[in-house]
Design a protein around this motif. Structure first.
Motif, PDB file in Angstrom:
ATOM      1  N   TRP A  66       2.651  10.521  65.439  1.00  0.00           N
ATOM      2  CA  TRP A  66       2.307   9.430  66.756  1.00  0.00           C
ATOM      3  C   TRP A  66       2.997   9.913  67.944  1.00  0.00           C
ATOM      4  O   TRP A  66       2.456   9.956  69.042  1.00  0.00           O
ATOM      5  CB  TRP A  66       2.250   8.315  66.171  1.00  0.00           C
ATOM      6  CG  TRP A  66       1.286   7.727  65.273  1.00  0.00           C
ATOM      7  CD1 TRP A  66       1.684   7.457  64.110  1.00  0.00           C
ATOM      8  CD2 TRP A  66      -0.129   7.767  65.124  1.00  0.00           C
ATOM      9  NE1 TRP A  66       0.571   7.154  63.088  1.00  0.00           N
ATOM     10  CE2 TRP A  66      -0.569   7.166  63.853  1.00  0.00           C
ATOM     11  CE3 TRP A  66      -0.927   8.200  66.016  1.00  0.00           C
ATOM     12  CZ2 TRP A  66      -1.821   7.294  63.433  1.00  0.00           C
ATOM     13  CZ3 TRP A  66      -2.280   8.171  65.591  1.00  0.00           C
ATOM     14  CH2 TRP A  66      -2.805   7.613  64.536  1.00  0.00           C
ATOM     15  N   ILE A  67       4.047  10.264  67.703  1.00  0.00           N
ATOM     16  CA  ILE A  67       5.209  10.525  68.875  1.00  0.00           C
ATOM     17  C   ILE A  67       4.536  11.989  69.586  1.00  0.00           C
ATOM     18  O   ILE A  67       4.501  12.154  70.811  1.00  0.00           O
ATOM     19  CB  ILE A  67       6.530  10.668  68.549  1.00  0.00           C
ATOM     20  CG1 ILE A  67       6.998   9.276  68.092  1.00  0.00           C
ATOM     21  CG2 ILE A  67       7.379  11.395  69.751  1.00  0.00           C
ATOM     22  CD1 ILE A  67       8.596   9.227  68.071  1.00  0.00           C
TER      23      ILE A  67
ATOM     24  N   ARG B 153       5.751   8.319  61.972  1.00  0.00           N
ATOM     25  CA  ARG B 153       6.235   8.307  63.378  1.00  0.00           C
ATOM     26  C   ARG B 153       6.061   9.563  64.318  1.00  0.00           C
ATOM     27  O   ARG B 153       5.795   9.512  65.491  1.00  0.00           O
ATOM     28  CB  ARG B 153       7.599   7.577  63.595  1.00  0.00           C
ATOM     29  CG  ARG B 153       8.088   7.386  64.916  1.00  0.00           C
ATOM     30  CD  ARG B 153       9.490   6.835  64.856  1.00  0.00           C
ATOM     31  NE  ARG B 153       9.601   5.418  63.974  1.00  0.00           N
ATOM     32  CZ  ARG B 153      10.585   4.644  63.871  1.00  0.00           C
ATOM     33  NH1 ARG B 153      11.836   5.094  64.365  1.00  0.00           N
ATOM     34  NH2 ARG B 153      10.296   3.501  63.146  1.00  0.00           N
ATOM     35  N   SER B 154       6.698  10.891  63.579  1.00  0.00           N
ATOM     36  CA  SER B 154       6.700  11.704  64.146  1.00  0.00           C
ATOM     37  C   SER B 154       5.254  12.441  64.734  1.00  0.00           C
ATOM     38  O   SER B 154       5.157  12.969  65.917  1.00  0.00           O
ATOM     39  CB  SER B 154       7.427  12.895  63.476  1.00  0.00           C
ATOM     40  OG  SER B 154       6.545  13.339  62.191  1.00  0.00           O
TER      41      SER B 154
END
Length: 286
Positions: free
Chosen positions: A130-131, A127-128
């Motif tokens: 893509w963020i 997730r980190s």
């Protein structure tokens, strides 16, 4: 004398002749692309797998000299050749038809995006990552939008301002996606700078190299630490910079349908060249 010959041997035979020439060609593209508006030298370094070893070397030059410098040497030779031998040619090409020149480099960047995506995911995609990609793309896009809304600023070029040009170039190497040339156009420094480089004016070239070298050396350790500790987020941040900076330089107006067709041809040629170089780099590293 023996140690000197051994060191020279390491510089020229640290890799196979084929990969040595490939690295030199990549350096030529980075050097020649550095002066084109909207193109980040750091982006091209990332695309060709030069960015991380370059940051490691500048972060700890003495510790990493024997291990990394021979790997960067052919790219450095190519960078010098591309920067000086092709600076005037690229400037003339840009003056003749800026749209074709920009589309050539858009194609180069787009063709190398798959290899960058491959490299960014070597330690997984969370997730980190893509963020970081989305945030960096939005921030870089906002930067270019603000820049495009500002009126041109007039500055009298001198040694100090050419040193400032070097600082911006150093930042464009350390922070992939940052467009130093676009900023220089905004400040009115791009044309006198490229003219000075084409004419080998030492009062232009020396301040640029001093400013760029100091910036890279001072910031490399911090950037290298980020890549070591947060590999996924750092590389996806770079990927976001690349996508946003490439989208920002797409020309929106053309003189004729024929010019638009030639621009597409330049983009296709750039894409094919960068894709081939990227595939060779991935295969060589696996």
């Amino acid at each position: 004398m023996y140690r000197l010959l051994h060191w020279i041997k390491e510089l020229f035979f640290a890799m196979s002749p084929r990969r040595w020439l490939l690295r030199m060609l990549q350096g030529v593209l980075v050097g020649s692309g550095a002066i084109l508006p909207g193109i980040s030298g750091g982006v091209l370094c990332v695309m060709f797998g030069l960015y991380q070893p370059m940051m490691e070397f500048f972060a700890h030059p003495f510790r990493n000299f024997r291990r990394i410098f021979p790997q960067l040497f052919p790219a450095g030779v190519g960078w010098i050749l591309g920067f000086f031998a092709f600076a005037k040619l690229i400037t003339l090409f840009f003056s003749a038809d800026s749209n074709m020149a920009v589309w050539l480099f858009i194609g180069l960047i787009a063709g190398a995006v798959p290899s960058l995506y491959h490299q960014a995911g070597r330690e997984g995609r969370g997730r980190s990552g893509w963020i970081a990609l989305v945030v960096s793309a939005v921030l870089m896009g906002a930067f270019f939008w603000v820049l495009s809304r500002k009126a041109a600023v007039e500055i009298v070029p001198n040694v100090f301002w050419f040193g400032f040009c070097g600082v911006l170039w150093g930042l464009s190497l350390v922070v992939p996606g940052m467009s130093s040339s676009s900023t220089l156009i905004f400040l009115g420094l791009f044309e006198p700078m490229t003219a000075g480089i084409a004419h080998l004016n030492p009062l232009v070239i020396l301040p640029i190299f001093v400013g760029a070298a100091l910036t890279v050396v001072l910031m490399a350790r911090l950037v290298n630490r980020m890549f070591r500790r947060h590999y996924c987020a750092a590389y996806h941040t770079v990927l976001g910079f690349v996508l946003a900076s490439t989208a920002a330089i797409v020309p929106l107006s053309y003189g004729s349908a024929g010019e638009a067709a030639l621009c597409l041809g330049c983009a296709a040629a750039g894409f094919a060249c960068a894709w081939w170089l990227g595939r060779r780099e991935i295969l060589a590293s696996e």
